[in-house]
Design an enzyme around this catalytic site. Structure first.
Site, PDB file in Angstrom:
ATOM      1  N   ALA A  21       0.823  -1.210   0.000  1.00 36.10           N
ATOM      2  CA  ALA A  21       0.000   0.000   0.000  1.00 36.10           C
ATOM      3  C   ALA A  21       0.855   1.256   0.000  1.00 36.10           C
ATOM      4  CB  ALA A  21      -0.948  -0.010   1.203  1.00 36.10           C
ATOM      5  N   SER A  50       8.163  -3.251  -1.318  1.00 37.25           N
ATOM      6  CA  SER A  50       7.347  -3.701  -2.453  1.00 37.25           C
ATOM      7  C   SER A  50       7.540  -5.180  -2.758  1.00 37.25           C
ATOM      8  CB  SER A  50       7.675  -2.860  -3.695  1.00 37.25           C
ATOM      9  OG  SER A  50       7.422  -1.494  -3.459  1.00 37.25           O
ATOM     10  N   CYS A  54       2.584 -12.690   0.437  1.00 36.80           N
ATOM     11  CA  CYS A  54       1.813 -13.906   0.157  1.00 36.80           C
ATOM     12  C   CYS A  54       2.688 -15.016  -0.413  1.00 36.80           C
ATOM     13  CB  CYS A  54       0.695 -13.602  -0.833  1.00 36.80           C
ATOM     14  SG  CYS A  54      -0.470 -12.341  -0.270  1.00 36.80           S
ATOM     15  N   ARG A  81      13.271   6.992  -8.967  1.00 31.46           N
ATOM     16  CA  ARG A  81      12.065   7.703  -9.420  1.00 31.46           C
ATOM     17  C   ARG A  81      11.767   8.921  -8.553  1.00 31.46           C
ATOM     18  NH1 ARG A  81       7.173   4.833  -9.711  1.00 31.46           N
ATOM     19  NH2 ARG A  81       6.706   5.975 -11.616  1.00 31.46           N
ATOM     20  N   VAL A  91       9.077   4.742  12.218  1.00 31.30           N
ATOM     21  CA  VAL A  91       8.336   5.885  12.749  1.00 31.30           C
ATOM     22  C   VAL A  91       7.796   5.502  14.121  1.00 31.30           C
ATOM     23  CG1 VAL A  91       6.317   7.371  12.453  1.00 31.30           C
ATOM     24  CG2 VAL A  91       7.769   6.810  10.492  1.00 31.30           C
ATOM     25  N   TYR A 439     -17.335 -22.661 -22.276  1.00 33.20           N
ATOM     26  CA  TYR A 439     -17.437 -24.115 -22.133  1.00 33.20           C
ATOM     27  C   TYR A 439     -16.661 -24.825 -23.236  1.00 33.20           C
ATOM     28  CZ  TYR A 439     -19.063 -28.792 -23.147  1.00 33.20           C
ATOM     29  OH  TYR A 439     -19.078 -30.125 -23.448  1.00 33.20           O
TER      30      TYR A 439
END
Length: 465
Positions: A21, A50, A54, A81, A91, A439
């Site tokens: 996120a 990043s 999973c 970037r 933090v 199908y």
């Protein structure tokens, strides 16, 4: 706004959390605004950004041979970037009134404040660790980050014994049990509920248990862990329940996760009943114009029940990041909600679900009918057609689809996407029977198993009306 930045015509976006996120939000905001318009500072307490959490069980099990294959974008790529990415920096405080965050460098302990004009909270979730003796002993592992996965692999490499106990039988617990079997361990899964996969109804969870036992995994249900026992060297030696001890050279905790909202709670930001941050449809934290939140630390709207839920999935986190980055970058986007779709596997058994379970429907006061059908993944006469069980819930009288669970072999799991689309569209089971699905004998019977279930559910609705 900090006046020196205002004079330069730039704003500063601060992102807390460097995974799906957070970095999706940073990247999307950067696409919309260049460095002269928007300065982006991202804090990540770990070593990686990043990446696919999973995929960790498949890396541990050897299906994915290299850790770096799970990394979608490296820190160097983000920095190239124009994102000021600060790794190994945690933090420790959000000062909402003064629009700043305090961060501590993990290795040196140095602390500093960073002002922000816009803030993104993407602190993820933390594995649940039981509050009992031995839970933090060497050899006991949670599996949530790449650092966690590496720590577990390091333990497996050092451990002489070959006995593993997995505590909990949710997605992570089931996937880690398979990974450890592939590593040559004797695996016992200790689960509080009678059947594994509490995201399924127990009758469908039983099918998963039978498959796991067929792999050689020892399943222990209705067993609450009371302690993790250690030896003279301080390392884990067994997992204890009320009635037994299970020897262990390594223990993996698969009990689940909770939203990591310690910072948000301390800052007085609004939390829901599941402990996740509450946002509006644009993923702004409620009551705070310049703070957004996304990923595993937030609660999301369940489109079927109409209530807030906490669902920790990378699919949602990446979508949240895109929405947040668009809004923080001056555009407009919303996240409408979810229907609770998830898919997993144990060996060649595919497990999928979407929408509500029976107890979910009861909890929100819905009356419903349920049907279960047995079918095959392909035309019955076609080679390698495999069995599949589909369970479907539909609302009493209206026939609105409420949920689907599927357990079967190859070709079963992704069929849940049919139901996910139908749920999102608010379709009735009767309307579903007319869906024009693809199908051919290698792919499906003439009547797809999901449509067979829909026909049976439509009949049950009519019978009870």
């Amino acid at each position: 706004m900090n006046m020196s930045r205002a004079r330069r015509g730039t704003e500063r976006l601060v992102v807390i959390g460097g995974d799906a996120a957070g970095m999706s939000a940073a990247s999307q905001a950067r696409r919309l605004k260049g460095p002269d318009e928007l300065e982006i500072v991202a804090f990540e307490r770990g070593h990686f950004t990043s990446y696919s959490a999973c995929g960790i069980p498949y890396w541990v099990g050897g299906d994915v041979p290299d850790r770096d294959m799970l990394i979608a974008r490296t820190p160097e790529e983000h920095r190239a970037r124009g994102i000021d990415l600060r790794l190994r920096t945690e933090v420790t405080e959000i000062d909402v009134a003064r629009q700043r965050v305090r961060a501590r460098e993990v290795d040196s302990g140095a602390e500093s404040w960073t002002p922000y004009d816009k803030l993104v909270i993407a602190t993820g979730a933390r594995p649940i660790r039981p509050d009992m003796p031995g839970a933090d002993a060497p050899g006991v592992h949670g599996v949530q980050t790449l650092d966690d996965g590496q720590a577990l692999l390091d333990t497996l490499a050092r451990t002489r014994g070959r006995r593993a106990v997995v505590v909990g039988a949710g997605y992570i617990g089931v996937e880690m049990a398979e990974a450890l079997i592939k590593r040559g361990y004797e695996v016992t899964v200790v689960n509080r509920a009678e059947e594994p996969m509490a995201t399924l109804d127990p009758d469908m969870g039983r099918l998963v248990r039978e498959a796991m036992e067929g792999m050689g995994i020892t399943m222990v249900g209705n067993a609450a862990v009371t302690g993790i026992l250690t030896g003279d060297d301080g390392r884990v030696r067994a997992v204890a329940t009320d009635g037994a001890e299970f020897p262990a050279d390594v223990v993996v905790l698969g009990i689940g996760v909770r939203p990591e909202t310690t910072l948000a709670r301390a800052a007085g930001l609004p939390l829901g009943v599941h402990g996740g941050l509450l946002t509006d449809r644009s993923l702004r934290v409620r009551g705070h114009e310049d703070i957004w939140a996304g990923g595993d630390c937030v609660e999301v709207l369940d489109l079927v029940s109409g209530q807030e839920r906490h669902i920790a999935l990378g699919t949602h986190a990446n979508k949240h990041g895109q929405v947040i980055g668009t809004n923080a970058g001056g555009g407009y986007a919303t996240f409408p909600g979810v229907v609770g779709t998830a898919v997993s596997k144990v060996c060649d058994l595919e497990i999928a679900r979407t929408g509500l379970r029976e107890k979910d429907a009861r909890r929100v006061g819905l009356r419903f009918v349920t049907v279960t059908v047995e079918s095959t993944s392909r035309a019955g006469y076609y080679p390698d057609a495999s069995p599949m069980t589909v369970k479907m819930l539909a609302e009493h009288r209206t026939g609105r689809l409420l949920g689907v669970q599927i357990v079967g072999r190859e070709g079963a799991g992704k069929r849940v996407d049919i139901a996910a689309v139908a749920l999102t569209a608010g379709m009735t089971v009767d309307r579903m029977t007319s869906l024009d699905l693809g199908y051919a004998p290698p792919f499906s019977p003439v009547w797809d198993p999901v449509l067979v279930a829909a026909r049976k559910a439509a009949g049950a609705v009519e019978e009870h009306s």
